[in-house]
Design a protein around this motif. Structure first.
Motif, PDB file in Angstrom:
ATOM      1  N   GLY A   5      33.784  40.704  55.204  1.00 15.80           N
ATOM      2  CA  GLY A   5      33.808  39.341  55.401  1.00 15.80           C
ATOM      3  C   GLY A   5      34.505  38.611  54.060  1.00 15.80           C
ATOM      4  N   SER A   6      34.564  37.354  54.019  1.00 17.17           N
ATOM      5  CA  SER A   6      35.177  36.781  52.845  1.00 17.17           C
ATOM      6  C   SER A   6      34.247  35.496  52.383  1.00 17.17           C
ATOM      7  N   LEU A   7      34.083  35.382  51.149  1.00 22.09           N
ATOM      8  CA  LEU A   7      33.335  34.390  50.823  1.00 22.09           C
ATOM      9  C   LEU A   7      34.077  33.081  50.352  1.00 22.09           C
ATOM     10  N   ASP A   8      35.500  33.234  50.095  1.00 21.30           N
ATOM     11  CA  ASP A   8      36.364  32.407  49.844  1.00 21.30           C
ATOM     12  C   ASP A   8      37.639  32.354  50.718  1.00 21.30           C
ATOM     13  N   GLU A   9      37.656  31.775  51.556  1.00 22.47           N
ATOM     14  CA  GLU A   9      39.046  31.784  52.648  1.00 22.47           C
ATOM     15  C   GLU A   9      40.322  31.436  51.825  1.00 22.47           C
ATOM     16  N   SER A  10      40.259  30.888  50.959  1.00 24.40           N
ATOM     17  CA  SER A  10      41.478  30.435  50.164  1.00 24.40           C
ATOM     18  C   SER A  10      41.980  31.487  49.358  1.00 24.40           C
ATOM     19  N   ALA A  11      41.322  32.537  49.283  1.00 17.22           N
ATOM     20  CA  ALA A  11      41.537  33.658  48.283  1.00 17.22           C
ATOM     21  C   ALA A  11      41.308  34.786  49.081  1.00 17.22           C
ATOM     22  N   GLN A  12      41.971  35.508  50.142  1.00 12.75           N
ATOM     23  CA  GLN A  12      41.238  36.669  50.573  1.00 12.75           C
ATOM     24  C   GLN A  12      41.498  37.851  49.641  1.00 12.75           C
ATOM     25  N   PHE A  13      40.486  38.883  49.616  1.00 10.79           N
ATOM     26  CA  PHE A  13      40.552  39.936  48.806  1.00 10.79           C
ATOM     27  C   PHE A  13      41.870  40.737  48.948  1.00 10.79           C
ATOM     28  N   ARG A  14      42.293  40.900  50.166  1.00  7.77           N
ATOM     29  CA  ARG A  14      43.542  41.503  50.373  1.00  7.77           C
ATOM     30  C   ARG A  14      44.554  41.071  49.664  1.00  7.77           C
ATOM     31  N   ASP A  15      44.744  39.653  49.466  1.00  2.95           N
ATOM     32  CA  ASP A  15      45.839  38.968  48.715  1.00  2.95           C
ATOM     33  C   ASP A  15      45.618  39.059  47.345  1.00  2.95           C
ATOM     34  N   GLN A  16      44.385  38.908  47.061  1.00  2.14           N
ATOM     35  CA  GLN A  16      44.133  38.964  45.285  1.00  2.14           C
ATOM     36  C   GLN A  16      44.435  40.370  45.068  1.00  2.14           C
ATOM     37  N   LYS A  18      47.244  41.813  45.354  1.00  2.00           N
ATOM     38  CA  LYS A  18      48.566  41.729  45.265  1.00  2.00           C
ATOM     39  C   LYS A  18      49.009  41.135  43.780  1.00  2.00           C
ATOM     40  N   GLU A  19      47.865  40.365  43.359  1.00  2.00           N
ATOM     41  CA  GLU A  19      48.353  39.810  42.069  1.00  2.00           C
ATOM     42  C   GLU A  19      48.382  41.004  41.134  1.00  2.00           C
ATOM     43  N   LYS A  20      49.334  40.709  39.806  1.00  2.00           N
ATOM     44  CA  LYS A  20      49.254  41.702  38.810  1.00  2.00           C
ATOM     45  C   LYS A  20      48.490  41.141  37.889  1.00  2.00           C
ATOM     46  N   ALA A  21      47.157  42.006  37.532  1.00  2.00           N
ATOM     47  CA  ALA A  21      46.373  41.404  36.519  1.00  2.00           C
ATOM     48  C   ALA A  21      45.622  42.406  36.014  1.00  2.00           C
ATOM     49  N   SER A  54      39.070  58.625  39.809  1.00  2.00           N
ATOM     50  CA  SER A  54      40.271  57.917  39.673  1.00  2.00           C
ATOM     51  C   SER A  54      40.824  57.992  38.030  1.00  2.00           C
ATOM     52  N   GLY A  55      39.801  57.737  37.318  1.00  2.00           N
ATOM     53  CA  GLY A  55      40.078  57.483  35.765  1.00  2.00           C
ATOM     54  C   GLY A  55      40.292  55.996  35.436  1.00  2.00           C
ATOM     55  N   SER A  56      40.464  55.323  36.555  1.00  2.00           N
ATOM     56  CA  SER A  56      40.812  53.647  36.303  1.00  2.00           C
ATOM     57  C   SER A  56      39.872  52.802  36.352  1.00  2.00           C
ATOM     58  N   THR A  81      44.757  45.392  38.915  1.00  2.00           N
ATOM     59  CA  THR A  81      44.786  45.325  40.282  1.00  2.00           C
ATOM     60  C   THR A  81      45.553  46.620  40.854  1.00  2.00           C
ATOM     61  N   GLU A  82      46.622  46.978  40.324  1.00  2.00           N
ATOM     62  CA  GLU A  82      47.381  47.957  40.838  1.00  2.00           C
ATOM     63  C   GLU A  82      46.591  49.390  40.744  1.00  2.00           C
ATOM     64  N   HIS A  83      45.702  49.667  39.945  1.00  5.62           N
ATOM     65  CA  HIS A  83      44.941  50.688  39.987  1.00  5.62           C
ATOM     66  C   HIS A  83      43.660  50.760  40.922  1.00  5.62           C
ATOM     67  N   LEU A  84      43.190  49.422  41.041  1.00  8.00           N
ATOM     68  CA  LEU A  84      42.286  49.441  42.113  1.00  8.00           C
ATOM     69  C   LEU A  84      42.846  49.551  43.462  1.00  8.00           C
ATOM     70  N   ARG A  85      43.942  48.778  43.833  1.00  6.62           N
ATOM     71  CA  ARG A  85      44.701  48.903  44.924  1.00  6.62           C
ATOM     72  C   ARG A  85      44.933  50.518  45.250  1.00  6.62           C
ATOM     73  N   ALA A  86      45.362  51.113  44.340  1.00  7.89           N
ATOM     74  CA  ALA A  86      45.772  52.545  44.675  1.00  7.89           C
ATOM     75  C   ALA A  86      44.783  53.394  44.971  1.00  7.89           C
ATOM     76  N   ALA A  87      43.347  53.027  44.545  1.00  8.56           N
ATOM     77  CA  ALA A  87      42.116  53.893  44.657  1.00  8.56           C
ATOM     78  C   ALA A  87      41.741  53.388  46.189  1.00  8.56           C
ATOM     79  N   LEU A  88      41.785  52.186  46.644  1.00  8.57           N
ATOM     80  CA  LEU A  88      41.441  51.763  47.661  1.00  8.57           C
ATOM     81  C   LEU A  88      42.432  52.375  48.769  1.00  8.57           C
TER      82      LEU A  88
END
Length: 123
Positions: A5-16, A18-21, A54-56, A81-88
């Motif tokens: 589910g999503s708690l914030d429709e303006s910032a979906q987890f999948r879109d978050q 994609k940010e480089k942070a 994962s080590g990350s 976010t890159e490390h998280l995305r790779a693990a997921l």
């Protein structure tokens, strides 16, 4: 199977993701089906053990609501976010989602620290 589910429709987890942070903190609240709380903890434990390999993953902690609550909140800090995305994105992680009892809902969201002068430190 874990549902999302999503708690914030303006910032979906999948879109978050994609940010480089980095570092980033994922705060993920789970709602366990009634009577399935121990199964949710077991499934989460499998996830956390896998992610630690994962080590990350910099840190992880699970919280449980008190007073008969069926809520659990995972707070995990990742290098980026890159490390998280790779693990997921691995087939191994996808198979872990099947370990959650039917009806479990997760509400993941990504955060970064905010500095508030005189109160808390930022990055």
């Amino acid at each position: 199977m874990l549902n999302f589910g999503s708690l914030d429709e303006s910032a979906q987890f999948r879109d978050q993701q994609k940010e480089k942070a980095g570092p980033v903190t994922i705060i993920n609240t789970f709602v366990a089906p009634e009577g399935k709380e121990d199964e949710v903890v077991a499934a989460w434990t499998d996830d956390a053990e896998y992610m630690k390999k994962s080590g990350s993953l910099l840190s992880v902690q699970l919280y449980r609501g008190i007073g008969g609550s069926r809520l659990f909140t995972n707070v995990a800090v990742w290098k980026s976010t890159e490390h998280l995305r790779a693990a997921l994105g691995t087939p191994e992680f996808a198979s872990h989602l099947e370990g959650y009892p039917a009806g479990t809902v997760a509400y993941p969201h990504l955060y970064q620290k905010v500095a508030v002068e005189g109160v808390c430190e930022g990055e």
